[in-house]
Design a protein around this motif. Structure first.
Motif, PDB file in Angstrom:
ATOM      1  N   GLY A   4      34.720   5.724   7.350  1.00  0.00           N
ATOM      2  CA  GLY A   4      34.754   5.704   5.700  1.00  0.00           C
ATOM      3  C   GLY A   4      34.375   6.775   5.217  1.00  0.00           C
ATOM      4  N   ARG A   5      33.449   7.470   5.742  1.00  0.00           N
ATOM      5  CA  ARG A   5      32.624   8.579   5.088  1.00  0.00           C
ATOM      6  C   ARG A   5      32.687   9.885   6.149  1.00  0.00           C
ATOM      7  NH1 ARG A   5      29.799  10.815   0.678  1.00  0.00           N
ATOM      8  NH2 ARG A   5      28.228  12.106   1.266  1.00  0.00           N
ATOM      9  N   ALA A   6      32.998  11.135   5.688  1.00  0.00           N
ATOM     10  CA  ALA A   6      33.104  12.213   6.699  1.00  0.00           C
ATOM     11  C   ALA A   6      32.272  13.368   6.048  1.00  0.00           C
ATOM     12  CB  ALA A   6      34.738  12.637   6.837  1.00  0.00           C
ATOM     13  N   VAL A   7      31.700  14.251   6.955  1.00  0.00           N
ATOM     14  CA  VAL A   7      31.022  15.492   6.607  1.00  0.00           C
ATOM     15  C   VAL A   7      31.825  16.452   7.480  1.00  0.00           C
ATOM     16  CG1 VAL A   7      28.992  16.609   6.672  1.00  0.00           C
ATOM     17  CG2 VAL A   7      28.902  14.081   6.119  1.00  0.00           C
ATOM     18  N   VAL A   8      32.202  17.474   6.779  1.00  0.00           N
ATOM     19  CA  VAL A   8      32.809  18.690   7.182  1.00  0.00           C
ATOM     20  C   VAL A   8      31.778  19.760   7.112  1.00  0.00           C
ATOM     21  CG1 VAL A   8      34.846  20.315   7.134  1.00  0.00           C
ATOM     22  CG2 VAL A   8      35.256  17.874   6.655  1.00  0.00           C
ATOM     23  N   VAL A   9      31.606  20.440   8.382  1.00  0.00           N
ATOM     24  CA  VAL A   9      30.505  21.535   8.180  1.00  0.00           C
ATOM     25  C   VAL A   9      31.504  22.806   8.356  1.00  0.00           C
ATOM     26  CG1 VAL A   9      28.716  22.443   9.699  1.00  0.00           C
ATOM     27  CG2 VAL A   9      28.921  19.946   9.615  1.00  0.00           C
ATOM     28  N   GLY A  10      31.396  23.399   7.439  1.00  0.00           N
ATOM     29  CA  GLY A  10      31.996  24.717   7.412  1.00  0.00           C
ATOM     30  C   GLY A  10      33.070  24.685   6.266  1.00  0.00           C
ATOM     31  N   MET A  35      26.907  29.412   3.445  1.00  0.00           N
ATOM     32  CA  MET A  35      27.243  30.613   2.439  1.00  0.00           C
ATOM     33  C   MET A  35      26.895  29.893   1.034  1.00  0.00           C
ATOM     34  SD  MET A  35      26.912  33.066   4.549  1.00  0.00           S
ATOM     35  CE  MET A  35      27.350  34.589   3.627  1.00  0.00           C
ATOM     36  N   ASP A  36      26.928  30.719   0.041  1.00  0.00           N
ATOM     37  CA  ASP A  36      26.957  30.216  -1.442  1.00  0.00           C
ATOM     38  C   ASP A  36      28.337  29.697  -1.843  1.00  0.00           C
ATOM     39  OD1 ASP A  36      27.973  32.705  -1.752  1.00  0.00           O
ATOM     40  OD2 ASP A  36      26.302  33.652  -2.778  1.00  0.00           O
ATOM     41  N   HIS A  37      29.490  30.072  -1.488  1.00  0.00           N
ATOM     42  CA  HIS A  37      30.730  29.531  -1.954  1.00  0.00           C
ATOM     43  C   HIS A  37      31.698  29.196  -0.791  1.00  0.00           C
ATOM     44  CE1 HIS A  37      32.822  33.511  -1.788  1.00  0.00           C
ATOM     45  NE2 HIS A  37      31.717  33.943  -2.352  1.00  0.00           N
ATOM     46  N   LEU A  38      32.628  28.505  -1.101  1.00  0.00           N
ATOM     47  CA  LEU A  38      33.639  28.284  -0.132  1.00  0.00           C
ATOM     48  C   LEU A  38      34.552  29.481   0.231  1.00  0.00           C
ATOM     49  CD1 LEU A  38      36.693  28.004  -1.654  1.00  0.00           C
ATOM     50  CD2 LEU A  38      35.894  25.891  -1.979  1.00  0.00           C
ATOM     51  N   LEU A  39      35.027  29.540   1.478  1.00  0.00           N
ATOM     52  CA  LEU A  39      35.848  30.706   1.715  1.00  0.00           C
ATOM     53  C   LEU A  39      34.941  31.884   1.625  1.00  0.00           C
ATOM     54  CD1 LEU A  39      39.458  29.626   0.894  1.00  0.00           C
ATOM     55  CD2 LEU A  39      38.617  29.700   3.291  1.00  0.00           C
ATOM     56  N   ALA A  89      32.504  14.925   2.203  1.00  0.00           N
ATOM     57  CA  ALA A  89      31.434  16.070   1.782  1.00  0.00           C
ATOM     58  C   ALA A  89      31.530  17.296   2.727  1.00  0.00           C
ATOM     59  CB  ALA A  89      29.960  15.631   1.978  1.00  0.00           C
ATOM     60  N   VAL A  90      31.438  18.465   2.091  1.00  0.00           N
ATOM     61  CA  VAL A  90      31.676  19.740   2.775  1.00  0.00           C
ATOM     62  C   VAL A  90      30.293  20.280   2.726  1.00  0.00           C
ATOM     63  CG1 VAL A  90      32.781  21.875   2.987  1.00  0.00           C
ATOM     64  CG2 VAL A  90      34.131  20.013   2.342  1.00  0.00           C
ATOM     65  N   VAL A  91      29.760  20.725   3.698  1.00  0.00           N
ATOM     66  CA  VAL A  91      28.448  21.605   3.874  1.00  0.00           C
ATOM     67  C   VAL A  91      28.836  23.304   4.142  1.00  0.00           C
ATOM     68  CG1 VAL A  91      26.149  21.661   4.734  1.00  0.00           C
ATOM     69  CG2 VAL A  91      27.214  19.389   4.388  1.00  0.00           C
ATOM     70  N   GLU A  92      28.183  24.073   3.409  1.00  0.00           N
ATOM     71  CA  GLU A  92      28.737  25.508   3.861  1.00  0.00           C
ATOM     72  C   GLU A  92      27.439  26.237   3.690  1.00  0.00           C
ATOM     73  OE1 GLU A  92      29.623  29.047   4.607  1.00  0.00           O
ATOM     74  OE2 GLU A  92      31.182  27.670   4.697  1.00  0.00           O
ATOM     75  N   HIS A 116      38.175  22.399  -8.551  1.00  0.00           N
ATOM     76  CA  HIS A 116      39.255  21.639  -8.253  1.00  0.00           C
ATOM     77  C   HIS A 116      39.137  20.646  -7.057  1.00  0.00           C
ATOM     78  CE1 HIS A 116      43.598  20.153  -7.991  1.00  0.00           C
ATOM     79  NE2 HIS A 116      43.540  20.625  -6.759  1.00  0.00           N
ATOM     80  N   LEU A 117      38.347  20.874  -6.163  1.00  0.00           N
ATOM     81  CA  LEU A 117      37.834  19.930  -4.995  1.00  0.00           C
ATOM     82  C   LEU A 117      37.165  18.882  -5.710  1.00  0.00           C
ATOM     83  CD1 LEU A 117      37.387  22.460  -1.992  1.00  0.00           C
ATOM     84  CD2 LEU A 117      39.197  20.730  -2.208  1.00  0.00           C
ATOM     85  N   GLN A 118      36.175  19.544  -6.452  1.00  0.00           N
ATOM     86  CA  GLN A 118      35.248  18.317  -7.166  1.00  0.00           C
ATOM     87  C   GLN A 118      35.881  17.310  -7.901  1.00  0.00           C
ATOM     88  OE1 GLN A 118      32.710  21.279  -8.407  1.00  0.00           O
ATOM     89  NE2 GLN A 118      30.895  20.871  -7.146  1.00  0.00           N
ATOM     90  N   GLU A 119      36.830  17.783  -8.390  1.00  0.00           N
ATOM     91  CA  GLU A 119      37.591  16.874  -9.515  1.00  0.00           C
ATOM     92  C   GLU A 119      38.482  16.108  -8.849  1.00  0.00           C
ATOM     93  OE1 GLU A 119      39.257  19.381 -13.541  1.00  0.00           O
ATOM     94  OE2 GLU A 119      40.219  19.811 -11.463  1.00  0.00           O
ATOM     95  N   LYS A 120      38.567  16.419  -7.364  1.00  0.00           N
ATOM     96  CA  LYS A 120      39.273  15.317  -6.462  1.00  0.00           C
ATOM     97  C   LYS A 120      38.374  14.401  -5.677  1.00  0.00           C
ATOM     98  CE  LYS A 120      43.408  16.380  -7.618  1.00  0.00           C
ATOM     99  NZ  LYS A 120      44.544  15.446  -8.168  1.00  0.00           N
ATOM    100  N   GLY A 121      37.060  14.451  -5.957  1.00  0.00           N
ATOM    101  CA  GLY A 121      36.286  13.623  -5.624  1.00  0.00           C
ATOM    102  C   GLY A 121      35.359  14.272  -4.268  1.00  0.00           C
ATOM    103  N   VAL A 122      35.785  15.497  -3.761  1.00  0.00           N
ATOM    104  CA  VAL A 122      35.278  15.991  -2.470  1.00  0.00           C
ATOM    105  C   VAL A 122      33.809  16.644  -2.853  1.00  0.00           C
ATOM    106  CG1 VAL A 122      35.306  17.871  -0.797  1.00  0.00           C
ATOM    107  CG2 VAL A 122      37.296  16.777  -1.650  1.00  0.00           C
ATOM    108  N   GLU A 123      32.792  16.104  -2.296  1.00  0.00           N
ATOM    109  CA  GLU A 123      31.414  16.688  -2.471  1.00  0.00           C
ATOM    110  C   GLU A 123      31.182  17.909  -1.799  1.00  0.00           C
ATOM    111  OE1 GLU A 123      28.490  13.854  -1.230  1.00  0.00           O
ATOM    112  OE2 GLU A 123      30.074  12.202  -2.082  1.00  0.00           O
ATOM    113  N   LEU A 124      30.761  19.053  -2.533  1.00  0.00           N
ATOM    114  CA  LEU A 124      30.464  20.449  -1.946  1.00  0.00           C
ATOM    115  C   LEU A 124      28.849  20.523  -2.007  1.00  0.00           C
ATOM    116  CD1 LEU A 124      33.597  22.201  -3.662  1.00  0.00           C
ATOM    117  CD2 LEU A 124      33.475  21.314  -1.511  1.00  0.00           C
ATOM    118  N   TYR A 125      28.407  21.223  -0.947  1.00  0.00           N
ATOM    119  CA  TYR A 125      27.096  21.399  -0.836  1.00  0.00           C
ATOM    120  C   TYR A 125      27.083  23.027  -0.141  1.00  0.00           C
ATOM    121  CZ  TYR A 125      26.419  16.607  -1.603  1.00  0.00           C
ATOM    122  OH  TYR A 125      26.508  15.345  -2.024  1.00  0.00           O
ATOM    123  N   PHE A 126      26.546  24.087  -1.152  1.00  0.00           N
ATOM    124  CA  PHE A 126      26.583  25.427  -0.712  1.00  0.00           C
ATOM    125  C   PHE A 126      25.097  25.897  -0.395  1.00  0.00           C
ATOM    126  CE2 PHE A 126      30.579  25.179  -3.251  1.00  0.00           C
ATOM    127  CZ  PHE A 126      31.598  25.248  -2.219  1.00  0.00           C
TER     128      PHE A 126
END
Length: 573
Positions: free
Chosen positions: A159-165, A191-195, A186-189, A210-220
């Motif tokens: 039900g909940r996923a964490v993507v590393v990278g 570095m200080d920003h994606l890609l 949730a995405v854990v990165e 845009h990703l956050q608007e779609k409900g994806v949590e981002l942790y840089f």
């Protein structure tokens, strides 16, 4: 005399090189060997199998006419022998043999070769942390991984996923899990920003919003310390927080599989990539290599880079196949083109970001344009953002990145510029680029032309401005020394005047010449409009009238909104 070509690796480059060679030398013998039982598949399609866009895993293995590319296919249709579940243990260059081991039986065999191709690919970067071997932790390196991940979520066990990278694969998988399966993601990165190796902070912020608007949590800027759970993955521990997870996807990049080449005494880079020349030959003239295991020339910097993409592997495979047959084909290197779909938005780019250009020693300037992707009067038009990086000294285009909703339109623009960059192009080449024009497809002055003219103006000392993030800093921290002037019409500016009385000011661009006395000359004048065009015209007007400190917000209000920095929304939040 019979000729035997042996190819180690049978996913992308290997089959392409084998088939090209056999077309040129149909009487020769070709043997491909691979550790896996499944060969010749489109690995870049794995995220789309996980999402459900590709319904059957077999589709990633079939030809366009629906034949599965297995051992029988290669033997019957291509006259190529394929040995699966077979590992290349070592290469004896003096005797010209490859020692192999059958992974099911353990039987070892030597296979002689006249020419050898190493297509050993790359492996997911391993995290040296506790818990990476727990059930529920997966990489997405092959079809077995894809099947395991989709099986876990399709049976309701996650039900909940964490993507590393937050590289290509990480973002594509995050989108697949959130959009198709409705998982909390949730995405854990680190570095200080994606890609971080592909996008500037400016465009990365747009994509993140845009990703956050779609409900994806981002942790840089967070490092994963461990994965914990009682018999299976249940949480991811970083240096800043604990994230609950039923599924953990490891997508922290890949490393080239250069061990076989290195052990054979071939030249390998410190990063582990096999070193090849323009003909894709290794340091041994009878051994070729390509695909995800090699380093290739970076056309922009002249150095080398590791670019693991299926498109690269296929083009290199054709070059190798030609040269195996005695040809003189050349792979000149790459500028590093890419494209990624993220929900209703898309990212594409090629070459260096402004930050990478500076790190490479260039004195670079970056120009941002936000403009409609077709004629402004045509229904269905969408705003597209393009950022181009140019070297001040030579005016050479070093890179281009874009963000927008119309993927095909965006990739078309970036692809056109990438093709020019392969041969070397300057800012003025973009200004006059002949891009196909018709109102349903483009503007009379296309966005590529516009970003070229903006870059030219900046190189000439014109159109001095600030980015969306710089505007935020000015707006929050330099209120007393700045005069924020909205150049749009009153109906656009009205809500901002109401929200920020005394701080936000409005004079439409067409009225500036008649209302100069309303603008203080002892402050920095920060001009803003919808996309930066009218505010640039306003900048020219004010500078002509003797104003000394005038800045234009590049990308205008559209750039602020796409970055999540709209002063109206920020205040409401």
């Amino acid at each position: 005399m019979s000729e035997h070509v042996v190819i180690v690796g049978a996913v992308a480059l290997g089959p392409k090189a084998a088939c090209r060679f056999k077309r040129l030398r149909p009487g020769a013998q070709v043997t491909m060997i691979d550790r896996d039982r499944i060969v010749s598949y489109g690995g870049c399609g794995i995220p789309y199998f996980i999402s459900g866009d590709v319904s059957d895993l077999k589709e990633l293995r079939t030809t366009s006419f629906k034949l599965v590319r297995d051992e029988a296919f290669f033997h019957g249709c291509k006259d190529i022998d394929v040995l699966t579940r077979t590992e290349a243990v070592r290469v004896d260059r003096k005797r010209k043999v490859v020692a192999t081991r059958n992974l099911d039986t353990g039987v070892e065999t030597e296979i002689p070769y006249d020419k050898l191709v190493l297509a050993t690919g790359a492996s997911p970067r391993k995290l040296d942390i506790p818990g990476v071997d727990l059930p529920g932790v997966h990489a997405v390196a092959n079809l077995h991984d894809a099947e395991a991940v989709r099986g876990l979520i399709s049976t309701g066990k996650a039900g909940r996923a964490v993507v590393v990278g937050s590289g290509f694969i990480g973002l594509e998988v995050a989108e697949a899990l959130a959009e198709m399966w409705g998982l909390e993601v949730a995405v854990v990165e680190l570095m200080d920003h994606l890609l971080p190796r592909n996008l500037s902070p400016l465009l990365a912020r747009m994509a993140s919003h845009h990703l956050q608007e779609k409900g994806v949590e981002l942790y840089f800027g967070e490092k994963v310390l461990s994965i914990e759970g009682d018999g299976k993955a249940e949480r991811v521990v970083t240096d800043k927080r604990v994230l609950e997870a039923d599924l953990v996807v490891l997508a922290a990049g890949v490393v080239p599989n250069g061990e076989l080449a290195r052990d054979a005494g071939l030249a390998v880079s410190p990063r582990g990539g096999v070193q090849v020349d323009e003909t894709m030959r290794t340091s041994d003239p009878d051994i070729f290599s390509g695909g995800d295991c090699v380093e290739i020339k970076n056309v922009i910097t002249g150095g080398s880079m590791h670019l693991p993409l299926g498109s690269m592997a296929n083009r290199q495979g054709r070059v190798i196949g030609t040269n195996l047959a005695g040809g003189d084909a050349v792979f000149p290197g790459a500028v590093g083109s890419f494209a990624v779909k993220l929900f209703e938005r898309n990212i594409a780019g090629a070459g260096l970001t402004p930050e990478q250009a500076k790190q490479a020693g260039f004195d670079a300037v970056s120009a941002l344009v936000i403009q409609f992707d077709r004629a402004h009067f045509f229904p269905g038009k969408e705003l597209m953002s393009l950022e181009v990086t140019v070297d001040r000294a030579t005016r050479k285009v070093l890179g281009i990145q874009g963000f927008g909703p119309s993927g095909d339109a965006l990739v078309g623009r970036v692809g056109a510029v990438a093709a020019l960059m392969q041969k070397g192009c300057r800012a003025e080449d973009l200004s006059v680029l002949e891009y196909p024009y018709s109102p349903p497809f483009s503007s009379a002055m296309d966005i590529v032309n516009t970003v070229g003219t903006v870059a030219e103006n900046m190189l000439a000392g014109l159109n001095q401005g600030i980015s969306a993030e710089q505007f935020e800093a000015y707006f929050e921290g330099k209120q007393d020394s700045c005069f924020f002037l909205d150049c749009r019409e009153p109906d656009n500016a009205g809500p901002y005047l109401t929200r920020h009385p005394g701080k936000w000011h409005n004079i439409p661009q067409g009225q500036l010449r008649d209302r100069l006395d309303e603008i203080p000359r002892d402050k920095t004048v920060v001009l803003i409009c919808n996309t930066g065009i009218r505010s640039y015209e306003g900048q020219i007007t004010l500078e002509q009238a003797g104003f000394k400190d005038v800045l234009n917000v590049h990308g205008g209000m559209a750039g602020l909104k796409q970055s999540g920095l709209d002063p109206l929304k920020q205040e409401e939040a």
